[in-house]
Design an enzyme around this catalytic site. Structure first.
Site, PDB file in Angstrom:
ATOM      1  N   SER A 292       0.998  -0.769   0.193  1.00 42.68           N
ATOM      2  CA  SER A 292       0.093  -0.532  -0.490  1.00 42.68           C
ATOM      3  C   SER A 292       0.475   1.181  -0.091  1.00 42.68           C
ATOM      4  CB  SER A 292      -0.895  -0.024   1.389  1.00 42.68           C
ATOM      5  OG  SER A 292      -1.806   1.000   1.813  1.00 42.68           O
TER       6      SER A 292
ATOM      7  N   TYR B  80      -2.845   5.247  -3.770  1.00 45.03           N
ATOM      8  CA  TYR B  80      -3.537   6.443  -3.714  1.00 45.03           C
ATOM      9  C   TYR B  80      -3.146   7.618  -4.339  1.00 45.03           C
ATOM     10  CZ  TYR B  80      -6.239   3.904  -0.202  1.00 45.03           C
ATOM     11  OH  TYR B  80      -7.104   3.058   0.370  1.00 45.03           O
TER      12      TYR B  80
ATOM     13  N   THR C 222      -6.172   2.581  -6.789  1.00 46.09           N
ATOM     14  CA  THR C 222      -7.013   2.096  -6.114  1.00 46.09           C
ATOM     15  C   THR C 222      -8.226   3.464  -6.291  1.00 46.09           C
ATOM     16  OG1 THR C 222      -6.050   0.553  -4.440  1.00 46.09           O
ATOM     17  CG2 THR C 222      -8.019   1.620  -3.844  1.00 46.09           C
TER      18      THR C 222
ATOM     19  N   ARG D 106     -16.052   5.856   8.707  1.00 43.90           N
ATOM     20  CA  ARG D 106     -15.600   4.349   9.662  1.00 43.90           C
ATOM     21  C   ARG D 106     -16.123   5.114  10.938  1.00 43.90           C
ATOM     22  NH1 ARG D 106     -10.344   2.832   7.024  1.00 43.90           N
ATOM     23  NH2 ARG D 106     -11.284   3.104   4.303  1.00 43.90           N
TER      24      ARG D 106
ATOM     25  N   LYS E 102      -8.598  -1.172  -9.213  1.00 45.86           N
ATOM     26  CA  LYS E 102      -8.820  -1.475  -7.644  1.00 45.86           C
ATOM     27  C   LYS E 102     -10.148  -1.239  -7.239  1.00 45.86           C
ATOM     28  CE  LYS E 102      -7.549  -2.964  -3.052  1.00 45.86           C
ATOM     29  NZ  LYS E 102      -8.272  -2.211  -2.280  1.00 45.86           N
TER      30      LYS E 102
ATOM     31  N   HIS F 131     -13.358  -2.244  -1.341  1.00 46.50           N
ATOM     32  CA  HIS F 131     -12.632  -1.856  -0.237  1.00 46.50           C
ATOM     33  C   HIS F 131     -13.017  -3.050   0.983  1.00 46.50           C
ATOM     34  CE1 HIS F 131      -9.885   1.032   0.202  1.00 46.50           C
ATOM     35  NE2 HIS F 131      -9.178   0.533   1.189  1.00 46.50           N
TER      36      HIS F 131
ATOM     37  N   ARG G  49     -15.728  -1.480   3.260  1.00 44.83           N
ATOM     38  CA  ARG G  49     -15.181  -0.009   4.471  1.00 44.83           C
ATOM     39  C   ARG G  49     -15.105   1.257   3.605  1.00 44.83           C
ATOM     40  NH1 ARG G  49     -10.749  -1.781   7.551  1.00 44.83           N
ATOM     41  NH2 ARG G  49      -9.633  -0.571   7.655  1.00 44.83           N
TER      42      ARG G  49
ATOM     43  N   ASP H 223     -11.849  -9.234  -4.904  1.00 40.78           N
ATOM     44  CA  ASP H 223     -11.594  -9.004  -3.820  1.00 40.78           C
ATOM     45  C   ASP H 223     -13.101  -8.717  -3.012  1.00 40.78           C
ATOM     46  OD1 ASP H 223     -12.028  -6.209  -3.292  1.00 40.78           O
ATOM     47  OD2 ASP H 223      -9.440  -5.767  -2.862  1.00 40.78           O
TER      48      ASP H 223
ATOM     49  N   ARG I  17      -8.125  -8.807   5.252  1.00 39.33           N
ATOM     50  CA  ARG I  17      -8.147  -9.509   6.684  1.00 39.33           C
ATOM     51  C   ARG I  17      -7.839 -10.789   7.146  1.00 39.33           C
ATOM     52  NH1 ARG I  17     -12.655  -6.453   5.128  1.00 39.33           N
ATOM     53  NH2 ARG I  17     -13.109  -4.956   6.189  1.00 39.33           N
TER      54      ARG I  17
END
Ligand code: FNR
Length: 403
Positions: free
Chosen positions: A129, A152, A178, A187, A271, A295, A298, A326, A350
């Site tokens: 990442s 990003y 992404t 969140r 993505k 994501h 998320r 994913d 995860r």
């Protein structure tokens, strides 16, 4: 709490033995998740586990995968089951790829270095990442399996151009942009737990949580300060996740793909797409692969489960690009479902983070081993010996043509 667990928490000399013993008794990704939960303070676990707002999409990812039915083809010779696939011209031992994740040193002190070691042992690609907690160069030095870099694109395009150059120089093989993070989502689980990254806030609750998780707290406090070393953005990189959120300024558009395409030599992957129209547009603009993903639930809540969005994207793209998938994968049978519905490979997030939090590289290895073993069993029991995109198995929901 059992003696074995107390010894582990206190980091006794027998820790390694107990840990490997305990790991071999983790039979599923959910078992690893339970160990991760015991080892992590609440804020770290909530950052790992949480989703956007009411977490409808987070739950939907799982319920949609669980609703898939597989109708097996019986009486096939399944003595030789081969998990290998070919992606971007390279042979990979299985269709599993480790997804990009920000700040893994929050879950285990070795962070990305542990993930890279486990990826090397299993021979699977690891997507690093932009928000990695070890620099992309240090990870490249430690890795021996294929590395991809996840970008990003910040409001300041100079930062992104610089990251692309650094990833290219360090030998990353594919660039994953992404596109579902135009702004950071809300969140609430993180907000309630008081998650601030990369520097956790010291509160009465975090002190109590640290005391309840002494092994984690010891490594966290005695190790190098958690940071996002890829980002050359002065004070902001050390600020809160909310501050960092200001760098996602919402200005990324399709026009940017042009300069990104020209800056990167190698496969370009987008993505975070869920719509067939977006997928068609991406392929028209020359990307080599897209990742159908929400994501992991998320970002925008109430988007479809990624597995439900997959078939339409596969239809739209045809054989003009690879389609990866994913969001929600916890079982080898989920991997088989995604490949059956047309995915070339599957990213897991995860699932390997639970392993990382549970036991560092050994835990990540165990997560990959569990998924591979379950995939092998699911293939054999469904009468499938090879993973050819879209061709094996069979689901009655969402509908997939039978062999
Ligand atoms: C992520 N994900 C993510 N994606 C990305 O492109 N860049 C990133 O920095 C992160 N960071 C991140 C942190 C954490 C803690 C998680 C759990 C996820 C999303 C990730 O790459 C992937 O899309 C999801 O994790 C897939 O869903 P599952 O496998 O976790 O259900």
């Amino acid at each position: 709490m059992k003696l074995r667990e107390i010894a582990e928490l206190l980091g006794s000399p027998g820790e390694r033995f107990h840990r490997s013993d305990a790991l071999s008794r983790c039979y599923s990704i959910d078992d690893l998740a339970r160990r991760a939960r015991r080892r992590l303070p609440a804020a770290a676990y909530d950052y790992l586990e949480g989703g956007g707002e009411d977490e409808c999409t987070l739950r939907r990812n799982r319920s949609a995968l669980e609703a898939i039915e597989v109708t097996p083809n019986v009486l096939r010779d399944v003595r030789e089951v081969d998990l290998a696939i070919t992606l971007f011209g390279a042979r990979l031992p299985s269709p599993i790829i480790l997804a990009p994740v920000g700040g893994p040193r929050l879950f285990h002190h070795d962070g990305e270095l542990a993930v890279a070691r486990a990826a090397a042992t299993a021979g699977v690609p690891y997507v690093v990442s932009t928000l990695s907690s070890v620099s992309l160069e240090d990870i490249a030095r430690a890795a021996t399996s294929p590395l991809w870099f996840q970008l990003y694109v910040w409001g300041d395009r100079g930062i992104s151009r610089n990251l692309i150059q650094r990833a290219q120089q360090a030998g990353y093989e594919a660039l994953v942009v992404t596109v579902d993070c135009s702004v950071r989502s809300k969140r609430e689980r993180e907000m309630r737990a008081g998650v601030t990254l990369p520097t956790p806030r010291l509160t009465a609750r975090s002190i109590v949580e640290g005391a309840r998780h002494p092994a984690w707290a010891w490594h966290f406090l005695s190790g190098e300060r958690l940071a996002f070393p890829n980002l050359d953005v002065g004070g902001d990189s050390r600020g809160s996740m909310q501050e960092l959120g200001r760098l996602f300024d919402g200005s990324l558009t399709w026009d940017d793909l042009d300069w990104i395409r020209h800056s990167w030599r190698g496969p370009l992957v987008l993505k975070g797409l869920l719509s067939a129209d977006d997928a068609r547009r991406a392929v028209d603009l020359g990307v080599e692969a897209i990742v159908v993903s929400n994501h992991g639930g998320r970002q925008l809540d109430h988007v479809p489960a990624a597995i439900d969005a997959l078939p339409a994207v596969v239809d739209a793209v045809g054989d003009r690009a690879e389609v990866l998938f994913d969001s929600g994968v916890r079982r080898g049978s989920d991997v088989l479902a995604a490949v059956s519905l047309g995915a070339s490979a599957v990213l897991v997030g995860r699932a390997y983070l639970y392993g990382l939090a549970a036991a560092g590289d050994a835990g990540v290895e165990r997560a990959i081993e569990i998924l591979d073993e379950e995939l092998r069993i699911a293939m054999a029991l469904s009468g499938t010996t090879r993973l050819t995109r879209g061709s094996p198995v069979v689901g009655s929901r969402p509908s997939v043509a039978s062999e």
